[in-house]
Design an enzyme around this catalytic site. Structure first.
Site, PDB file in Angstrom:
ATOM      1  N   ASP A  83      16.934   0.076 -18.976  1.00 17.59           N
ATOM      2  CA  ASP A  83      15.961  -1.008 -18.880  1.00 17.59           C
ATOM      3  C   ASP A  83      16.711  -2.285 -18.492  1.00 17.59           C
ATOM      4  O   ASP A  83      17.745  -2.598 -19.103  1.00 17.59           O
ATOM      5  CB  ASP A  83      15.293  -1.163 -20.258  1.00 17.59           C
ATOM      6  N   VAL A  84      16.190  -3.026 -17.514  1.00 16.44           N
ATOM      7  CA  VAL A  84      16.891  -4.256 -17.111  1.00 16.44           C
ATOM      8  C   VAL A  84      16.867  -5.326 -18.210  1.00 16.44           C
ATOM      9  O   VAL A  84      17.612  -6.293 -18.157  1.00 16.44           O
ATOM     10  CB  VAL A  84      16.322  -4.861 -15.802  1.00 16.44           C
TER      11      VAL A  84
ATOM     12  N   ASN B  24      15.433  -7.116  -8.357  1.00 17.83           N
ATOM     13  CA  ASN B  24      14.144  -6.632  -7.860  1.00 17.83           C
ATOM     14  C   ASN B  24      13.208  -6.030  -8.909  1.00 17.83           C
ATOM     15  O   ASN B  24      11.989  -6.139  -8.778  1.00 17.83           O
ATOM     16  CB  ASN B  24      14.414  -5.590  -6.760  1.00 17.83           C
TER      17      ASN B  24
ATOM     18  N   TYR C 251       2.176 -12.473 -15.021  1.00 15.57           N
ATOM     19  CA  TYR C 251       2.934 -12.147 -13.803  1.00 15.57           C
ATOM     20  C   TYR C 251       3.251 -13.426 -13.016  1.00 15.57           C
ATOM     21  O   TYR C 251       4.400 -13.653 -12.624  1.00 15.57           O
ATOM     22  CB  TYR C 251       2.109 -11.183 -12.940  1.00 15.57           C
TER      23      TYR C 251
ATOM     24  N   LYS D 103       7.053 -15.013 -12.416  1.00 15.10           N
ATOM     25  CA  LYS D 103       7.629 -15.135 -11.071  1.00 15.10           C
ATOM     26  C   LYS D 103       7.916 -16.601 -10.724  1.00 15.10           C
ATOM     27  O   LYS D 103       8.884 -16.893 -10.016  1.00 15.10           O
ATOM     28  CB  LYS D 103       6.693 -14.499 -10.047  1.00 15.10           C
TER      29      LYS D 103
ATOM     30  N   THR E  44       3.006  -0.410  -2.644  1.00 18.72           N
ATOM     31  CA  THR E  44       3.926   0.303  -3.543  1.00 18.72           C
ATOM     32  C   THR E  44       3.155   0.783  -4.790  1.00 18.72           C
ATOM     33  O   THR E  44       2.045   0.296  -5.066  1.00 18.72           O
ATOM     34  CB  THR E  44       5.078  -0.606  -4.038  1.00 18.72           C
TER      35      THR E  44
END
Ligand code: NAD
Length: 257
Positions: A65-66, A92, A155, A159, A190
């Site tokens: 997990d990042v 990313n 979100y 960002k 995607t």
């Protein structure tokens, strides 16, 4: 190494490498030629499939997990051991959310922030620590970083914060000859979209995913959503040696205009 240099000599790190934009970027970097690729994703099966697509490029694949700080410490050591450092990084990995502010739970908000912001910060930290010979970094933000999207508060906020963190990283990177830029894609075809609670309903009503993407992209001036490889091309352009740092490239077909 001059401040205009990219980091071609070293290895390239890509998070979220198993799918979508990350996978397309990995394949584009391998086609361009890379000293080595460090691929991070929490999806072991997807990551294994991407590794099998790569030819002779030396690869270090890490499944975690990042947002896991301890895992990054281990990954940092493994990169140092295998490649000696990094020359490029693409920050990313990210997830979507789909709830209005009045409906979102704190747990859902924190999940988005953990991956999109904590994870990006930890990736940046590792990348900048390992770019001892200079380098180039691209953070994958979103048009949602600059355009308010109802129903996507977590979100958008994650960002927007990442976009500003990119600028701070650009300032801090100057002394080390590291350039840091952001890309802000609009809609891209995607699997990310499947994370939205309303996606299955839209797909059912349109008669399939292709039709759902076409409907979503109808308001994009250039016509439709981007394909992952189109965004990968723009990411490679930002990674290429140049004089640009702290900038963001809006790759959204005119959506946010
Ligand atoms: P995707 O779902 O196809 O790929 C994301 C990858 O990241 C997956 O392989 C997933 O397993 C991995 N990942 C997710 N959370 C992770 C975590 N906590 N730790 C490690 N790996 C994790 O999505 P995508 O569309 O390719 O998204 C890539 C980036 O592009 C994201 O940051 C996303 O916000 C951004 N973006 C996407 C779009 C779009 O329309 N698809 C638009 C703008 C920006």
């Amino acid at each position: 190494m001059t401040p205009t240099a990219g980091g071609r000599a070293g290895a390239a790190l890509i998070t979220g490498a198993a799918s979508g934009i990350g996978r397309a970027t990995v394949l584009a970097l391998a086609a361009r030629g890379a000293g080595g690729l460090v691929l991070i994703d929490r999806d072991a099966v997807g990551l294994g499939a991407v590794v099998r697509e790569l030819g002779d490029t030396p690869v270090l694949a890490r499944v975690h997990d990042v947002a896991d700080e301890a895992a990054w410490e281990a990954t940092e050591a493994a990169i140092g051991e295998r490649f000696g450092g990094l020359g490029e990084a693409v920050v990313n990995a990210g997830i979507a959310d789909g709830a209005a502010i009045v409906d979102i739970s704190l747990a859902a908000w924190r999940r988005v922030m953990a991956v999109n912001l904590d994870g990006a910060m930890l990736t940046l930290r590792t990348a900048m620590r390992l770019m001892t010979g200079g380098g180039a970094i691209v953070t994958v933000c979103s048009a949602a970083a600059i355009k308010a999207e109802p129903g996507a508060g977590a979100y958008c906020a994650s960002k927007a914060a990442l976009l500003h963190l990119t600028r701070v990283a650009a300032r801090e990177g100057v002394a080390q000859h590291i350039r840091v830029n952001a890309i802000c894609p609009g809609g891209v075809e995607t699997p990310l979209w499947r994370q939205n609670a309303w996606w299955d309903k839209l797909v059912a009503s349109k008669g399939g995913e292709a039709a759902a993407f076409a409907a979503m992209g109808a308001s994009t001036p250039l016509g439709g959503f981007a394909k992952p490889d189109e965004i990968a091309r723009d990411i490679l352009a930002l990674l290429a040696p140049g004089f640009t740092t702290g900038a963001h490239l809006v790759s959204d077909g005119g959506y946010s205009l």
